[in-house]
Design an enzyme around this catalytic site. Sequence first.
Site, PDB file in Angstrom:
ATOM      1  N   TYR A   1      15.732 -31.175 -13.232  1.00 54.37           N
ATOM      2  CA  TYR A   1      14.062 -32.144 -13.426  1.00 54.37           C
ATOM      3  C   TYR A   1      13.050 -31.647 -13.449  1.00 54.37           C
ATOM      4  O   TYR A   1      12.859 -32.034 -13.887  1.00 54.37           O
ATOM      5  CB  TYR A   1      14.936 -33.396 -13.439  1.00 54.37           C
ATOM      6  CG  TYR A   1      15.821 -33.747 -14.479  1.00 54.37           C
ATOM      7  CD1 TYR A   1      16.524 -33.500 -15.074  1.00 54.37           C
ATOM      8  CD2 TYR A   1      17.584 -33.893 -12.959  1.00 54.37           C
ATOM      9  CE1 TYR A   1      17.272 -33.742 -15.919  1.00 54.37           C
ATOM     10  CE2 TYR A   1      18.502 -33.783 -13.775  1.00 54.37           C
ATOM     11  CZ  TYR A   1      18.666 -34.142 -15.277  1.00 54.37           C
ATOM     12  OH  TYR A   1      19.934 -34.312 -15.578  1.00 54.37           O
TER      13      TYR A   1
ATOM     14  N   HIS B   1      16.045 -32.189 -24.279  1.00 54.30           N
ATOM     15  CA  HIS B   1      16.618 -32.201 -22.950  1.00 54.30           C
ATOM     16  C   HIS B   1      15.893 -31.799 -22.262  1.00 54.30           C
ATOM     17  O   HIS B   1      15.294 -30.654 -22.507  1.00 54.30           O
ATOM     18  CB  HIS B   1      17.786 -31.887 -23.352  1.00 54.30           C
ATOM     19  CG  HIS B   1      18.785 -32.807 -24.076  1.00 54.30           C
ATOM     20  ND1 HIS B   1      19.487 -33.727 -23.393  1.00 54.30           N
ATOM     21  CD2 HIS B   1      19.118 -32.971 -25.470  1.00 54.30           C
ATOM     22  CE1 HIS B   1      20.204 -34.545 -25.003  1.00 54.30           C
ATOM     23  NE2 HIS B   1      19.937 -34.085 -25.510  1.00 54.30           N
TER      24      HIS B   1
END
Length: 140
Positions: free
Chosen positions: A22, A97
Amino acid sequence: MKLIIINGPNLNLLGKREPEVYGSKTFEDYFVELQFKFKEVQLEYYQSNIEGELIDKVQEVGFSYDGIILNAASYTHTSVGLGDAVKAVETPVVEVHISNTHKREEFRHVSYISSGAKGVILGFGLQSYDLAIQSFTNSL
């Protein structure tokens, strides 16, 4: 143009959680960059780890905003209720996402959000949000 980014569970831990997946930037820091980059857009941000609160927010803004950018995180793959909320509102929703969910565990290949979304953007890191905003501003 009024857009809201709605982030689901654990996205409040960006910058700390699995930086190899991330990244190392917090979403709050990135949101400031988005506001600077898209000055012509009134951008808002909401995050919750609670499914019902996400549904409530979609319903709250889903008839008055120009767009919703939704990263439902793990609820993408489990929440029929959140998927139904996306289908129930008039405001277009772009599902985003950070990671490419199709390169991850098999259960992440299913989305209860996609069938009600205007489009889906995944796998471009935080830039997925930029692309989602552009999908709204380019349609002006």
